[in-house]
Enzyme design. Structure first.
Site, PDB file in Angstrom:
ATOM      1  N   GLU A  35      90.106 103.117   2.755  1.00 10.32           N
ATOM      2  CA  GLU A  35      90.536 101.771   2.375  1.00 10.32           C
ATOM      3  C   GLU A  35      91.660 101.210   3.227  1.00 10.32           C
ATOM      4  O   GLU A  35      91.961 100.013   3.151  1.00 10.32           O
ATOM      5  CB  GLU A  35      90.929 101.711   0.891  1.00 10.32           C
ATOM      6  CG  GLU A  35      92.078 102.596   0.495  1.00 10.32           C
ATOM      7  CD  GLU A  35      91.613 103.839  -0.234  1.00 10.32           C
ATOM      8  OE1 GLU A  35      92.317 104.261  -1.157  1.00 10.32           O
ATOM      9  OE2 GLU A  35      90.560 104.390   0.126  1.00 10.32           O
ATOM     10  N   ASN A  36      92.300 102.040   4.045  1.00 14.39           N
ATOM     11  CA  ASN A  36      93.318 101.507   4.944  1.00 14.39           C
ATOM     12  C   ASN A  36      92.724 100.977   6.246  1.00 14.39           C
ATOM     13  O   ASN A  36      93.451 100.725   7.198  1.00 14.39           O
ATOM     14  CB  ASN A  36      94.406 102.548   5.228  1.00 14.39           C
ATOM     15  CG  ASN A  36      93.871 103.773   5.937  1.00 14.39           C
ATOM     16  OD1 ASN A  36      92.842 104.320   5.555  1.00 14.39           O
ATOM     17  ND2 ASN A  36      94.565 104.230   6.959  1.00 14.39           N
TER      18      ASN A  36
END
Length: 570
Positions: free
Chosen positions: A396-397
């Site tokens: 998700e980063n």
């Protein structure tokens, strides 16, 4: 194929990366002639001088000047102002933040300590609490140790933070629980979208993230009192509305007075280029702020960055300073030695249990799937994939196509996963900002998401981010990850009991929920449950070798049925 293996980790003091400090002069800034990021084009040495904003007068007077065709854009807010027609380059960070005022909302980019504008943060800290204080800081997390926003929190210059995750910042967690600082916890994807909305002139939006949780109810206190025993400032309840039979909550845009970010390469006009996972929140924050200040690792002339390689256009950048602070690595993780363990030691019992869970979890990852793996046990699953399985790991980063842990030679402080660990990329990978990442997640483009748990219920409720009064880490991206369970299969991978022996699989969750009726499959070191999310109920479908149904019943605080086709968990 994406293959990950167990690796050794250094979780003590942050590792400062040697050689990351750049030497600049007021008259000349020279770009590196070599770079490991060759895909974005080679760099050429900068021969001609770069204009640096004058510091002979105060920055405020320089910015309000109408000389040399300069035009200051009027804003009702105090502090830094936008100026057109004058040079954007400043001699150093101290000059660029000299007019930052107390009470400002500061948007600080970075993820963990990756991509953190440390040069600018250190300059703000040097001004001291008497000069600038009562700042509201917005970031994904608060850094670690004395790195990142943790430095400003420690100096007492920040009185309020809007974050998704405190991470390993135990001191900040302690300060919040003691009532010494206000912290507004907001899901990571919602922070990203609130910033994106602010930059696009959208005042609010509806999202499925946070429905039926304390986020919707405003149940997470922002400020505590009496040593954490009372709530001085409660959270803000979200307005809700149904669309097509589904409930959504409203989130407001998140604007800032000043944004600070770090970029790999910036030209004199302000066009920015980022490396790998340093772009998570940087472009979003630049667009959401009234004034944006960028610290550049390489300052180059206009034209040195190909238009197709500009990640943040110059219109969003107002001031540029040389980046002089060293980069840091929060969790340095590398491939193990050839004998299997990084230190050559035999595996511990806890590792055996975790690997058993990971091996079974890997069976949920089918060829061609796009999957998101939470921190901890879920990250071990890819190491049990078959060769050429063609599973794409999303982090998700801002990664799609995450690979194994790096060798010592491959370690890059600009390339980390959601757990802040150093990683590599597979061929065909892509990196992007957090708004793009969570659009993939909320939009149902991810096939499977595997997360850990503190508790998981017989109806598929999940709690995995907070123990009131004891643990206050924040939800990070977890609430976003379970926001579309009808499209993205949610799998929990966790040890069957907690460290104190209490059951993690329960009839009803007592801890704050990450999501309600979201989990479809539960994988533990003892067994596998399938969850009926519609009607509620657990079915035991697999047991680990040497584990009896009676043992599962003894260690499970929920009723369940046993499948007539009960299998051995492999």
């Amino acid at each position: 194929m994406i293959v990950t293996s167990s690796a050794r980790s250094s979780r003590g003091a942050l590792l400062r990366v040697a050689g990351s400090r750049r030497a600049f002069t007021a008259a000349t800034a020279t770009a590196r002639t070599t770079t490991p990021f060759q895909a974005l084009g080679s760099l050429r040495p900068t021969k001609r001088p770069l204009a640096i904003a004058s510091t002979t007068s105060s920055p405020i007077r320089a910015l309000s000047s109408q000389t040399a065709g300069g035009r200051a854009r009027a804003d009702s807010a105090i502090g830094p102002q936008v100026s057109r027609g004058t040079s954007k380059l400043y001699k150093d960070a101290d000059a660029a933040i000299a007019d930052l005022t107390s009470g400002s909302t500061l948007l600080s980019a970075g993820f963990g300590v990756c991509g953190v504008p440390e040069t600018l943060i250190e300059a703000i800290a040097r001004r001291g609490k008497d000069s600038v204080h009562s700042l509201t800081a917005v970031s994904n997390n608060a850094g670690a140790g004395d790195y990142g926003l943790a430095l400003l929190a420690k100096s007492g210059q920040v009185s309020r933070m809007i974050l998704s995750y405190l991470g390993s910042n135990k001191q900040l967690e302690k300060e919040y629980l003691a009532g010494n600082i206000a912290i507004e916890l907001c899901p990571q994807g919602s922070i990203a979208e609130r910033l994106r909305a602010a930059g696009a002139g959208i005042p609010a939006f509806y999202t499925p993230t946070g429905v039926n949780t304390l986020v919707q109810k405003g149940g997470i206190p922002v400020r505590l009192g009496s040593g954490g025993k009372e709530t001085l400032e409660p959270g803000t309840p979200r307005e809700s509305r149904d669309f097509d039979g589904r409930t959504y909550v409203m989130e407001r845009a998140l604007k800032g007075d000043v944004a600070i970010l770090r970029a790999w390469k910036v030209d004199e006009a302000g066009n920015c280029q980022f490396r790998y996972t340093t772009k998570t929140f940087a472009p979003l924050m630049a667009k959401a702020a009234r004034v944006t200040i960028v610290e550049a690792e390489n300052i180059v002339p206009v034209g040195d960055i190909h238009p197709d390689h500009v990640h943040l256009p110059s219109i969003f950048v107002d001031r540029i300073v040389p980046a002089t602070a060293e980069k840091a690595i929060e969790v340095r993780k590398v491939k193990p030695s050839s004998n299997g363990d990084a230190n050559g030691a035999p595996p511990k019992k806890s590792e055996i249990r975790r690997n058993r869970i990971a091996k079974r979890a890997a069976k949920e990852l089918k060829p061609g799937f796009y999957v998101n793996l939470g921190v901890g046990i879920p990250t071990l699953a890819p190491s049990y994939l078959e060769p050429n399985s063609n599973v794409w790991i999303q982090s998700e980063n801002g990664i799609l196509g995450m690979g194994a842990y790096p060798t010592e030679e491959e370690v890059d402080p600009d390339l980390i996963n959601a757990g802040k660990e150093t990683v590599t990329l597979v061929p065909g990978a892509a990196t992007f900002d957090s708004s793009e990442s969570f659009g993939m997640i909320r939009g149902g483009h991810v096939d499977v998401s595997i997360l850990g748990a503190l508790q998981v219920s017989a109806t598929g409720d999940l709690a995995n981010y907070m123990i009131p009064g004891k643990t206050f880490k924040g939800m990070g991206g977890a609430i976003d990850l379970v926001s579309n369970p009808d499209v993205t299969k949610i799998v929990v991978a966790t040890e069957h009991v907690a460290k104190d022996g209490s059951a993690k699989v329960v009839q009803d969750c007592k801890l704050p929920l990450t999501g309600a009726k979201v989990v479809s499959t539960i994988i533990t070191d003892l067994c596998v449950f399938q969850v009926d999310r519609t009607n509620g109920g657990l079915e035991l479908t697999e047991v680990a070798p040497g584990v009896s149904v009676d043992e599962v019943k003894q260690k499970t605080d929920a009723t369940f049925t046993v499948s007539p086709n009960l299998k051995s968990m492999e």
